[in-house]
Design an enzyme around this catalytic site. Structure first.
Site, mmCIF file in Angstrom:
data_model
loop_
_atom_site.group_PDB
_atom_site.id
_atom_site.type_symbol
_atom_site.label_atom_id
_atom_site.label_comp_id
_atom_site.label_asym_id
_atom_site.label_seq_id
_atom_site.Cartn_x
_atom_site.Cartn_y
_atom_site.Cartn_z
ATOM 1 N N SER A 167 0.836 -1.190 0.000
ATOM 2 C CA SER A 167 0.000 0.000 0.000
ATOM 3 C C SER A 167 0.875 1.246 0.000
ATOM 4 O O SER A 167 1.863 1.323 0.733
ATOM 5 C CB SER A 167 -0.906 0.013 1.246
ATOM 6 O OG SER A 167 -1.440 1.295 1.480
ATOM 7 N N LYS A 168 0.499 2.238 -0.830
ATOM 8 C CA LYS A 168 1.257 3.488 -0.877
ATOM 9 C C LYS A 168 1.209 4.205 0.466
ATOM 10 O O LYS A 168 2.149 4.909 0.836
ATOM 11 C CB LYS A 168 0.702 4.396 -1.972
ATOM 12 C CG LYS A 168 0.923 3.865 -3.386
ATOM 13 C CD LYS A 168 0.366 4.824 -4.424
ATOM 14 C CE LYS A 168 0.595 4.287 -5.825
ATOM 15 N NZ LYS A 168 0.050 5.194 -6.867
ATOM 16 N N ARG A 169 0.113 4.049 1.190
ATOM 17 C CA ARG A 169 -0.014 4.724 2.481
ATOM 18 C C ARG A 169 0.819 4.051 3.571
ATOM 19 O O ARG A 169 1.312 4.694 4.480
ATOM 20 C CB ARG A 169 -1.476 4.736 2.920
ATOM 21 C CG ARG A 169 -2.387 5.564 2.024
ATOM 22 C CD ARG A 169 -3.810 5.562 2.565
ATOM 23 N NE ARG A 169 -4.705 6.349 1.718
ATOM 24 C CZ ARG A 169 -6.002 6.484 1.955
ATOM 25 N NH1 ARG A 169 -6.543 5.887 3.004
ATOM 26 N NH2 ARG A 169 -6.756 7.211 1.152
#
Length: 462
Positions: A243-245
């Site tokens: 996940s980019k987050r």
């Protein structure tokens, strides 16, 4: 057949680490077979695509030094070509205009869901022999739909997943042009791959559902269907999709964290592919060994400890001058400049067996250019009054040394320890603490030699 592969990212963010692995496998397959690797920027998502993301993709590809033979090509520059093919499909009856309103499509969806069926377009506007179409409404701009075959199925031999078969009934009549005339993703991809003579499509398995929709368009256009290979996803160390987050997923992240690009590529090559027990290998070896049949069909898991270990191996083998060029930037970010101090390449030579990243190397290089303030714990343990007095004597005698090199300093320290009637740590640890501000350093004689006589004596007597 000439092997031609492509990497086709969408410029809606930074270059994703999963995308880099896809590009690497596509690049290696082309090189293995003496073919070409093409870079294509799929920028038709006007709301999300940005020039900054395009630049990030190009910069990322440059950083990992994965050269492409053709491109970059941009889909937004090929709009006339897409419209030309749409016109051909409309003319030969494999595409048609659909005038259904948004409300009608929503009603069809609701009715299907109420019956527990998969929502799909009811093909109201699909021309069929003997069928009378509704009157064309004056207030609706039509979409263009592809006339998916009825009955039968799409079958392909995926080079990673094996035989895959999906019935035509599952595909619906795909929209290939929006009401404003702009073409849709799956259609553009097919036209691009056909025009660019792509022989092998190697991509993430999140595209598996797109593949049958694309195959029927290839067939309608009368062009060769590429060979497909869908790579499983990369998960984080918790087994969850990256996940980019939550995770470091951008190539830029690894650059700023002090990884070498060849180390990252080596690590990514081992995610879902292997060659026996080989862990460290060059890109040339990877190309020689790579085969799609050796790619695992299961998701891979990022292991940061293994990546750090891989990076450490490459740092150990790297040219110190190259390391210095990168480390200088990290030092500058900390406000530390190396002018007037020891050659940074020499410092990197001394440190490179001890570091897993270049950021770590920059941290360890700091005391060569400015003294660190020792912690209270270090002062209490190693810089008591007796040790401080001994260091003053050390400085006075060291000032008389004829030469200032590691061998001379090492011999002097041994003699000084003997004269003082103490053990080596009783001199070495206070010496490190006073000169460097820390006690965990390489061999103290090599450290003192690099810092230089004048600066060492200044720090010892400060």
């Amino acid at each position: 057949m000439t092997v031609r592969t492509r990497f086709a990212p969408s410029p809606t963010g930074l270059l994703h680490i999963g995308g880099v692995r896809t590009a690497l496998f596509s690049w290696a397959y082309a090189k293995k077979h003496g073919g070409q690797f093409i870079l294509r920027i799929e920028d038709t998502d006007l709301e999300r695509s940005t020039p900054e993301s395009v630049a990030a993709i190009l910069d990322g590809m440059h950083w990992v030094n994965m050269g492409y033979d053709e491109g970059p090509f941009y889909q937004m520059q090929r709009m006339d070509r897409y419209k030309e093919v749409i016109a051909q499909l409309l003319a030969n009856g494999t595409a048609y205009y659909c005038y259904c309103s948004k409300e009608e499509l929503e009603a069809q969806r609701a009715a299907a869901e109420a019956k527990g069926e998969k929502p799909r377009y009811d093909r109201t506007w699909r021309p069929e022999e003997g069928k009378t179409l509704p009157a064309i409404p004056a207030d609706i701009k039509p979409v263009v739909r592809f006339k998916t075959p009825i009955g039968g199925s799409v079958v392909w031999e995926d080079q990673v997943k094996g035989r895959i078969e999906i019935g035509h009934a599952e595909l619906d009549d795909l929209i290939i042009a929006r009401p404003d005339g702009t073409p849709t993703y799956n259609f553009c991809v097919v036209v691009d791959d056909a025009d660019m003579r792509i022989s092998h499509v190697i991509r993430g398995d999140d595209h598996v559902n797109n593949t049958p929709r694309q195959i029927v368009i290839y067939e309608a256009m009368g062009v060769p269907v590429p060979v497909f290979a869908h790579l499983p996803m990369i998960n984080n160390d918790q087994g969850v999709k990256l996940s980019k987050r939550r995770d470091a997923v951008s190539v830029v992240d690894y650059d700023t964290q002090g990884f070498l690009p060849e180390a990252l590529l080596n690590y990514l090559a081992r995610l879902g592919w292997g060659h026996g027990d080989d862990e460290i290998f060059s890109l040339e070896q990877f190309v020689e060994w790579f085969d799609l049949k050796d790619v695992s069909g299961s998701p891979s898991r990022m292991d940061r400890d293994k990546l750090l270990w891989t990076n450490a191996q490459y740092i150990k083998a790297a040219d110190p001058a190259r390391l210095a060029a990168r480390v200088a930037g990290f030092l500058a970010d900390k406000g530390i400049h190396t002018e007037g101090g020891p050659a940074l390449a020499d410092v990197c030579t001394l440190l490179k067996d001890r570091c897993q990243t270049l950021v770590e190397m920059a941290d360890q290089a700091e005391y060569f250019y400015q003294p660190l303030t020792p912690t209270a714990e270090i002062v209490e343990k190693h810089l008591d009054p007796e040790s401080e007095e001994r260091l003053k004597v050390f400085a006075a005698e060291a000032a008389k040394l004829e030469n200032w090199d590691a061998a001379t300093i090492g011999a002097f320290i041994k003699e000084f320890v003997k004269e003082q009637g103490v053990k080596m740590p009783q001199v070495g640890m206070p010496l490190r603490a006073k000169v460097c501000g820390i006690t965990n350093t390489p061999s103290v004689d090599a450290v003192l030699a690099l810092i230089g006589r004048e600066e060492v004596l200044r720090r010892l007597t400060a």
